[in-house]
Design a protein around this motif. Sequence first.
Motif, mmCIF file in Angstrom:
data_model
loop_
_atom_site.group_PDB
_atom_site.id
_atom_site.type_symbol
_atom_site.label_atom_id
_atom_site.label_comp_id
_atom_site.label_asym_id
_atom_site.label_seq_id
_atom_site.Cartn_x
_atom_site.Cartn_y
_atom_site.Cartn_z
ATOM 1 N N ALA A 63 0.868 -1.179 0.000
ATOM 2 C CA ALA A 63 0.000 0.000 0.000
ATOM 3 C C ALA A 63 0.906 1.230 0.000
ATOM 4 N N ILE A 64 0.314 2.380 -0.300
ATOM 5 C CA ILE A 64 1.034 3.653 -0.121
ATOM 6 C C ILE A 64 -0.015 4.740 0.096
ATOM 7 N N ARG A 65 0.284 5.622 1.021
ATOM 8 C CA ARG A 65 -0.647 6.701 1.338
ATOM 9 C C ARG A 65 0.082 8.026 1.156
ATOM 10 N N TYR A 66 -0.624 8.960 0.546
ATOM 11 C CA TYR A 66 -0.093 10.290 0.289
ATOM 12 C C TYR A 66 -0.852 11.330 1.111
ATOM 13 N N SER A 67 -0.125 12.319 1.622
ATOM 14 C CA SER A 67 -0.764 13.501 2.176
ATOM 15 C C SER A 67 -1.117 14.388 0.997
ATOM 16 N N ILE A 68 -2.327 14.935 1.014
ATOM 17 C CA ILE A 68 -2.771 15.834 -0.051
ATOM 18 C C ILE A 68 -2.486 17.261 0.411
ATOM 19 N N VAL A 69 -1.618 17.944 -0.320
ATOM 20 C CA VAL A 69 -1.232 19.310 0.029
ATOM 21 C C VAL A 69 -1.815 20.256 -1.011
ATOM 22 N N GLU A 70 -2.572 21.235 -0.542
ATOM 23 C CA GLU A 70 -3.079 22.273 -1.441
ATOM 24 C C GLU A 70 -1.919 23.216 -1.757
ATOM 25 N N MET A 71 -1.605 23.363 -3.036
ATOM 26 C CA MET A 71 -0.450 24.189 -3.430
ATOM 27 C C MET A 71 -0.565 25.630 -2.955
ATOM 28 N N GLU A 72 -1.737 26.211 -3.148
ATOM 29 C CA GLU A 72 -1.916 27.636 -2.858
ATOM 30 C C GLU A 72 -1.593 27.972 -1.400
ATOM 31 N N SER A 73 -2.088 27.148 -0.461
ATOM 32 C CA SER A 73 -1.893 27.424 0.964
ATOM 33 C C SER A 73 -0.748 26.629 1.576
ATOM 34 N N ASN A 74 -0.259 25.606 0.863
ATOM 35 C CA ASN A 74 0.745 24.668 1.362
ATOM 36 C C ASN A 74 0.247 23.910 2.602
ATOM 37 N N ARG A 75 -1.084 23.731 2.690
ATOM 38 C CA ARG A 75 -1.696 23.012 3.812
ATOM 39 C C ARG A 75 -2.056 21.593 3.421
ATOM 40 N N ILE A 76 -1.919 20.678 4.377
ATOM 41 C CA ILE A 76 -2.406 19.320 4.186
ATOM 42 C C ILE A 76 -3.920 19.352 4.346
ATOM 43 N N ILE A 77 -4.630 18.900 3.303
ATOM 44 C CA ILE A 77 -6.094 18.959 3.326
ATOM 45 C C ILE A 77 -6.736 17.574 3.301
ATOM 46 N N GLY A 78 -5.906 16.536 3.345
ATOM 47 C CA GLY A 78 -6.456 15.190 3.347
ATOM 48 C C GLY A 78 -5.380 14.177 3.036
ATOM 49 N N SER A 79 -5.847 12.967 2.731
ATOM 50 C CA SER A 79 -4.918 11.918 2.340
ATOM 51 C C SER A 79 -5.596 11.016 1.314
ATOM 52 N N CYS A 80 -4.789 10.321 0.558
ATOM 53 C CA CYS A 80 -5.316 9.380 -0.423
ATOM 54 C C CYS A 80 -4.214 8.396 -0.767
ATOM 55 N N GLY A 81 -4.581 7.354 -1.442
ATOM 56 C CA GLY A 81 -3.559 6.416 -1.857
ATOM 57 C C GLY A 81 -4.132 5.088 -2.263
ATOM 58 N N TYR A 82 -3.222 4.148 -2.396
ATOM 59 C CA TYR A 82 -3.587 2.785 -2.747
ATOM 60 C C TYR A 82 -3.647 1.991 -1.441
ATOM 61 N N ASN A 83 -4.862 1.649 -0.997
ATOM 62 C CA ASN A 83 -5.040 0.915 0.259
ATOM 63 C C ASN A 83 -4.533 -0.511 0.152
ATOM 64 N N ALA A 84 -4.584 -1.052 -1.035
ATOM 65 C CA ALA A 84 -4.114 -2.411 -1.283
ATOM 66 C C ALA A 84 -3.571 -2.457 -2.703
ATOM 67 N N ILE A 85 -2.369 -2.976 -2.833
ATOM 68 C CA ILE A 85 -1.741 -3.106 -4.139
ATOM 69 C C ILE A 85 -1.581 -4.598 -4.433
ATOM 70 N N ASP A 86 -2.088 -5.005 -5.580
ATOM 71 C CA ASP A 86 -1.997 -6.405 -6.011
ATOM 72 C C ASP A 86 -1.316 -6.416 -7.379
ATOM 73 N N SER A 87 0.005 -6.337 -7.361
ATOM 74 C CA SER A 87 0.770 -6.245 -8.607
ATOM 75 C C SER A 87 0.592 -7.466 -9.491
ATOM 76 N N SER A 88 0.470 -8.634 -8.895
ATOM 77 C CA SER A 88 0.346 -9.845 -9.707
ATOM 78 C C SER A 88 -0.943 -9.863 -10.520
ATOM 79 N N ASN A 89 -1.964 -9.146 -10.044
ATOM 80 C CA ASN A 89 -3.213 -9.034 -10.790
ATOM 81 C C ASN A 89 -3.407 -7.642 -11.397
ATOM 82 N N ALA A 90 -2.351 -6.825 -11.349
ATOM 83 C CA ALA A 90 -2.351 -5.483 -11.951
ATOM 84 C C ALA A 90 -3.538 -4.646 -11.502
ATOM 85 N N LYS A 91 -3.753 -4.617 -10.170
ATOM 86 C CA LYS A 91 -4.862 -3.811 -9.653
ATOM 87 C C LYS A 91 -4.519 -3.213 -8.298
ATOM 88 N N ALA A 92 -5.283 -2.204 -7.935
ATOM 89 C CA ALA A 92 -5.124 -1.554 -6.635
ATOM 90 C C ALA A 92 -6.486 -1.065 -6.167
#
Length: 176
Positions: A63-92
């Motif tokens: 998995a990988i999680r990203y902090s979402i940063v709004e460029m204009e304010s440079n504030r973290i406004i949330g998070s998102c990412g791939y909660n589960a990565i299944d490379s062998s089946n080419a899906k996330a």
Amino acid sequence: MIKEIQTERLILRKMKLSDSASLFKIWSNPEVTEFMNINTFTDESQAVEMIEILNNLSLENRAIRYSIVEMESNRIIGSCGYNAIDSSNAKAEIGYDISKDYWGKGYAPEAIQSLMDYAFNILKFNRIEAKVEPENNNSMKVLQKLNFTFEGTMRKCEKSKGKFIDLSIFSKLATD
């Protein structure tokens, strides 16, 4: 896995421990966590622990999680990412949360679109999935806006906050 993705208004960067205060503010709002599979946070140490868990999953390419940063304010406004990565089946499976102050401004679709672009174009994945509680209308609107396909509802398929819940599953294919 890429550590930073930029969009028109956002920077998605791999979550780090120094993000804990900002993420705690988001994850301590019951409206934000209502449909997340975590209890509303009451102490910043919970955010630190969550970031450590997510970073460990990232080291294992699960998995990988990203902090979402709004460029204009440079504030973290949330998070998102791939909660589960299944490379062998080419899906996330994707997940996302946005601070209530930033709801309705199009940030979630913008962030999710960048995750899909990366998954389809760089990782060459075939499928992106999202699981949403059927009552989470805002999240379903985000997925519909991005042309995800509703595949059905999985009944009482996961335990969240001590009870089994239904989850609606949505998908988008590279060929869509």
